[in-house]
Design a protein around this motif. Structure first.
Motif, PDB file in Angstrom:
ATOM      1  N   VAL A  91      28.646 -41.805  14.159  1.00 17.98           N
ATOM      2  CA  VAL A  91      27.577 -40.904  14.569  1.00 17.98           C
ATOM      3  C   VAL A  91      28.178 -39.675  15.247  1.00 17.98           C
ATOM      4  CG1 VAL A  91      25.507 -40.641  16.001  1.00 17.98           C
ATOM      5  CG2 VAL A  91      25.993 -42.830  14.881  1.00 17.98           C
ATOM      6  N   SER A  92      27.749 -38.503  14.870  1.00 20.78           N
ATOM      7  CA  SER A  92      28.237 -37.270  15.475  1.00 20.78           C
ATOM      8  C   SER A  92      27.627 -37.077  16.856  1.00 20.78           C
ATOM      9  CB  SER A  92      27.884 -36.068  14.589  1.00 20.78           C
ATOM     10  OG  SER A  92      28.116 -34.848  15.279  1.00 20.78           O
ATOM     11  N   ILE A  93      28.393 -36.472  17.759  1.00 19.41           N
ATOM     12  CA  ILE A  93      27.883 -36.200  19.101  1.00 19.41           C
ATOM     13  C   ILE A  93      26.728 -35.204  19.053  1.00 19.41           C
ATOM     14  CG2 ILE A  93      29.560 -34.351  19.461  1.00 19.41           C
ATOM     15  CD1 ILE A  93      27.941 -36.691  22.100  1.00 19.41           C
ATOM     16  N   LYS A  94      26.611 -34.460  17.958  1.00 20.30           N
ATOM     17  CA  LYS A  94      25.518 -33.493  17.812  1.00 20.30           C
ATOM     18  C   LYS A  94      24.226 -34.147  17.313  1.00 20.30           C
ATOM     19  CE  LYS A  94      28.785 -29.796  16.651  1.00 20.30           C
ATOM     20  NZ  LYS A  94      29.188 -28.788  15.624  1.00 20.30           N
ATOM     21  N   HIS A  95      24.310 -35.407  16.958  1.00 28.72           N
ATOM     22  CA  HIS A  95      23.163 -36.114  16.391  1.00 28.72           C
ATOM     23  C   HIS A  95      22.136 -36.438  17.481  1.00 28.72           C
ATOM     24  CE1 HIS A  95      20.913 -39.007  14.012  1.00 28.72           C
ATOM     25  NE2 HIS A  95      21.646 -38.666  12.953  1.00 28.72           N
ATOM     26  N   PRO A  96      20.835 -36.330  17.186  1.00 23.56           N
ATOM     27  CA  PRO A  96      19.803 -36.661  18.182  1.00 23.56           C
ATOM     28  C   PRO A  96      19.940 -38.072  18.750  1.00 23.56           C
ATOM     29  CG  PRO A  96      18.817 -35.556  16.298  1.00 23.56           C
ATOM     30  CD  PRO A  96      20.252 -35.801  15.944  1.00 23.56           C
ATOM     31  N   LEU A  97      20.321 -39.036  17.910  1.00 25.25           N
ATOM     32  CA  LEU A  97      20.493 -40.401  18.393  1.00 25.25           C
ATOM     33  C   LEU A  97      21.561 -40.473  19.478  1.00 25.25           C
ATOM     34  CD1 LEU A  97      20.373 -42.666  15.195  1.00 25.25           C
ATOM     35  CD2 LEU A  97      18.576 -42.277  16.882  1.00 25.25           C
ATOM     36  N   ALA A  98      22.643 -39.710  19.293  1.00 22.24           N
ATOM     37  CA  ALA A  98      23.743 -39.722  20.255  1.00 22.24           C
ATOM     38  C   ALA A  98      23.280 -39.180  21.602  1.00 22.24           C
ATOM     39  CB  ALA A  98      24.919 -38.913  19.726  1.00 22.24           C
ATOM     40  N   PHE A 155      11.666 -46.242  22.757  1.00 22.36           N
ATOM     41  CA  PHE A 155      10.569 -45.431  22.238  1.00 22.36           C
ATOM     42  C   PHE A 155      11.071 -44.096  21.682  1.00 22.36           C
ATOM     43  CE2 PHE A 155       7.416 -42.071  23.325  1.00 22.36           C
ATOM     44  CZ  PHE A 155       6.485 -42.361  22.329  1.00 22.36           C
ATOM     45  N   LEU A 156      11.943 -43.436  22.421  1.00 19.20           N
ATOM     46  CA  LEU A 156      12.473 -42.146  21.970  1.00 19.20           C
ATOM     47  C   LEU A 156      13.307 -42.298  20.701  1.00 19.20           C
ATOM     48  CD1 LEU A 156      13.520 -40.600  25.407  1.00 19.20           C
ATOM     49  CD2 LEU A 156      11.572 -39.954  23.982  1.00 19.20           C
ATOM     50  N   LEU A 157      14.129 -43.329  20.666  1.00 20.65           N
ATOM     51  CA  LEU A 157      14.965 -43.557  19.482  1.00 20.65           C
ATOM     52  C   LEU A 157      14.111 -43.844  18.248  1.00 20.65           C
ATOM     53  CD1 LEU A 157      17.765 -45.748  21.109  1.00 20.65           C
ATOM     54  CD2 LEU A 157      18.069 -43.457  20.163  1.00 20.65           C
ATOM     55  N   LEU A 158      13.083 -44.678  18.417  1.00 19.17           N
ATOM     56  CA  LEU A 158      12.219 -45.002  17.286  1.00 19.17           C
ATOM     57  C   LEU A 158      11.385 -43.800  16.861  1.00 19.17           C
ATOM     58  CD1 LEU A 158      10.998 -48.608  18.201  1.00 19.17           C
ATOM     59  CD2 LEU A 158      12.809 -47.925  16.611  1.00 19.17           C
ATOM     60  N   THR A 159      11.025 -42.954  17.820  1.00 27.49           N
ATOM     61  CA  THR A 159      10.295 -41.726  17.494  1.00 27.49           C
ATOM     62  C   THR A 159      11.131 -40.826  16.588  1.00 27.49           C
ATOM     63  OG1 THR A 159       9.044 -41.797  19.570  1.00 27.49           O
ATOM     64  CG2 THR A 159       9.176 -39.671  18.444  1.00 27.49           C
ATOM     65  N   VAL A 160      12.430 -40.761  16.875  1.00 33.99           N
ATOM     66  CA  VAL A 160      13.325 -39.947  16.040  1.00 33.99           C
ATOM     67  C   VAL A 160      13.349 -40.474  14.605  1.00 33.99           C
ATOM     68  CG1 VAL A 160      15.737 -39.296  15.662  1.00 33.99           C
ATOM     69  CG2 VAL A 160      14.757 -39.173  17.956  1.00 33.99           C
ATOM     70  N   THR A 161      13.318 -41.804  14.451  1.00 37.03           N
ATOM     71  CA  THR A 161      13.322 -42.349  13.084  1.00 37.03           C
ATOM     72  C   THR A 161      12.062 -41.928  12.324  1.00 37.03           C
ATOM     73  OG1 THR A 161      12.229 -44.464  13.638  1.00 37.03           O
ATOM     74  CG2 THR A 161      14.618 -44.357  13.906  1.00 37.03           C
ATOM     75  N   VAL A 162      10.924 -41.852  13.035  1.00 32.26           N
ATOM     76  CA  VAL A 162       9.671 -41.439  12.395  1.00 32.26           C
ATOM     77  C   VAL A 162       9.710 -39.953  12.049  1.00 32.26           C
ATOM     78  CG1 VAL A 162       7.185 -41.162  12.723  1.00 32.26           C
ATOM     79  CG2 VAL A 162       8.319 -43.242  13.506  1.00 32.26           C
ATOM     80  N   SER A 165      12.166 -38.075  11.505  1.00 35.92           N
ATOM     81  CA  SER A 165      13.142 -37.765  10.444  1.00 35.92           C
ATOM     82  C   SER A 165      12.734 -38.385   9.107  1.00 35.92           C
ATOM     83  CB  SER A 165      14.525 -38.297  10.834  1.00 35.92           C
ATOM     84  OG  SER A 165      14.557 -39.716  10.788  1.00 35.92           O
ATOM     85  N   LYS A 166      11.579 -39.053   9.085  1.00 36.18           N
ATOM     86  CA  LYS A 166      11.083 -39.717   7.874  1.00 36.18           C
ATOM     87  C   LYS A 166      12.103 -40.730   7.352  1.00 36.18           C
ATOM     88  CE  LYS A 166       8.214 -35.769   6.591  1.00 36.18           C
ATOM     89  NZ  LYS A 166       7.887 -34.741   5.561  1.00 36.18           N
ATOM     90  N   ASN A 167      12.678 -41.465   8.290  1.00 33.57           N
ATOM     91  CA  ASN A 167      13.633 -42.546   8.001  1.00 33.57           C
ATOM     92  C   ASN A 167      14.980 -42.062   7.467  1.00 33.57           C
ATOM     93  OD1 ASN A 167      12.363 -44.825   8.961  1.00 33.57           O
ATOM     94  ND2 ASN A 167      11.282 -45.239   7.046  1.00 33.57           N
ATOM     95  N   VAL A 168      15.224 -40.747   7.564  1.00 36.16           N
ATOM     96  CA  VAL A 168      16.591 -40.277   7.299  1.00 36.16           C
ATOM     97  C   VAL A 168      17.494 -40.875   8.379  1.00 36.16           C
ATOM     98  CG1 VAL A 168      18.118 -38.271   7.245  1.00 36.16           C
ATOM     99  CG2 VAL A 168      15.864 -38.176   6.154  1.00 36.16           C
ATOM    100  N   ILE A 169      16.986 -40.889   9.604  1.00 35.34           N
ATOM    101  CA  ILE A 169      17.619 -41.622  10.699  1.00 35.34           C
ATOM    102  C   ILE A 169      16.977 -43.001  10.716  1.00 35.34           C
ATOM    103  CG2 ILE A 169      17.981 -41.734  13.183  1.00 35.34           C
ATOM    104  CD1 ILE A 169      17.745 -38.676  13.220  1.00 35.34           C
TER     105      ILE A 169
END
Length: 264
Positions: free
Chosen positions: A47-54, A87-94, A96-100
Motif C-alpha cells: 500500500v502506498s503512503i499516499k493511499h487513503p487507507l494508509a 467505519f472510515l475504512l469501510l466508507t472508503v471502500t464504498v 471507491s466502488k470497491n476499487v479499494i
C-alpha cells in the motif's frame, strides 16, 4: 556481523538512555518507532503512503498510541476508536466502488491496533507509577533474556525444530532455554525489589514474556513468509526494520498490562 554488532550497541545504548530519561524523551522514541513501524507495515502490504487507507490507518494507529491524559485530554475509549477507524475504512471502500477492497481496509485496521496499542502499552508501563522504570526494565530484560537464552541454547544443544514451516532455525531446546533465562532475570528483579514485585508474580512475568515474546517473533516470521520478504525494513543495518526488532514487545507489553501482571 560487525555491522549488526555496531548497530546493536549504538541503537541499544540510545534506547536505554531514552528509557531511563522517560517522559517526553521516551514518548518521542516510541512515537518515532510506531510511525516507522506502521510505514513498514503498509509497505509490506503493498500500500502506498499516499493511499487513503494508509492515512486512515496511520491516524487510527496514532489515536490508539497517544497518551491523551498527558496532554490534559480525556482518553478515548479504545472500542470507540476502533469502530470509528473501521467505519472510515469501510466508507472508503464504498466511495471507491470497491476499487479499494474490504480486505485492504481490514489490513489497515489490524495494523493500527497491532502497532498503536502495542507501543501505547510500553509507554503506559514506563509511566504507570513511581516504579515505572523498574517494571519497564524488568519486562524488557525478560524479553531480551528469552531471545538470548533461546539463541545460545539452540546453538549449543538444539536438535528438535520448533516450527520449521515458519522459522526453520528455532528449536524446542532453544525455546525452553529462553523461558528459563527469562524467569531467572525476572526473579533477580524480585529479589532486588521485594517490596514491589513478589516471587510468584516475577515467575509469571518471566514465563509470559518468554512465551508471548517467542510467539510475537513467530507471528512476524509467519507474516513475512506470507509476503515473501526477509525483513520488514532496512532502517537498522544488520537487524532489519522496526517491526523485526519490536515484534516481541508488541505482543508482550499489552499482554502484561491486560493481565495486570506488572505492578502498575
Amino acid at each position: 556481523m560487525k555491522q549488526r554488532i555496531v548497530t546493536g550497541v549504538i541503537g541499544g545504548t540510545g534506547f536505554i538512555v531514552l528509557t531511563i530519561l522517560g517522559g517526553w524523551f521516551f514518548f518521542a522514541l516510541l512515537l518515532l518507532l510506531a510511525v516507522i513501524g506502521f510505514m513498514e507495515y503498509i509497505r509490506m502490504n503493498g500500500v502506498s503512503i499516499k493511499h487513503p487507507l494508509a492515512w486512515i490507518g496511520l491516524a487510527g494507529m496514532l489515536v490508539l498510541f497517544l497518551p491523551w491524559s498527558d496532554f490534559g485530554l480525556k482518553e478515548p475509549a479504545a472500542l470507540h476508536t476502533l469502530w470509528l477507524v473501521l467505519f472510515l475504512l469501510l466508507t472508503v471502500t464504498v466511495l471507491s466502488k470497491n476499487v479499494i477492497t474490504i480486505d485492504g481496509a481490514a489490513l489497515m485496521l489490524l495494523g493500527a491496533l497491532y502497532i498503536g496499542y502495542g507501543f501505547h502499552a510500553m509507554y503506559a508501563v514506563r509511566h504507570g507509577d513511581s516504579h515505572g522504570l523498574m517494571t519497564t526494565c524488568m519486562a524488557f530484560g525478560a524479553i531480551w533474556a528469552s531471545d538470548i537464552g533461546a539463541y545460545f541454547t539452540g546453538r549449543a544443544i538444539g536438535k528438535n525444530k520448533l516450527w520449521p514451516a515458519i522459522s526453520p532455525n528455532k528449536t524446542v531446546e532453544g525455546s525452553l532455554g529462553g523461558v528459563v533465562l527469562a524467569i531467572i532475570v525476572s526473579l533477580i528483579f524480585a529479589f532486588a525489589y521485594p517490596d514491589v514485585i513478589s516471587i510468584g508474580r516475577a515467575l509469571l512475568i518471566g514465563l509470559a514474556a518468554a512465551v508471548a515474546g517467542q510467539l510475537g517473533d513467530l507471528i512476524q516470521s509467519a507474516y513475512k513468509r506470507v509476503r515473501g520478504i526477509k525483513d520488514t525494513g532496512s532502517i537498522l543495518p544488520g537487524h532489519g526494520g522496526v517491526l523485526d526488532r519490536c515484534d516481541s514487545w508488541l505482543i508482550v507489553f499489552p499482554l502484561l498490562v491486560m493481565t495486570n501482571l506488572l505492578p502498575l
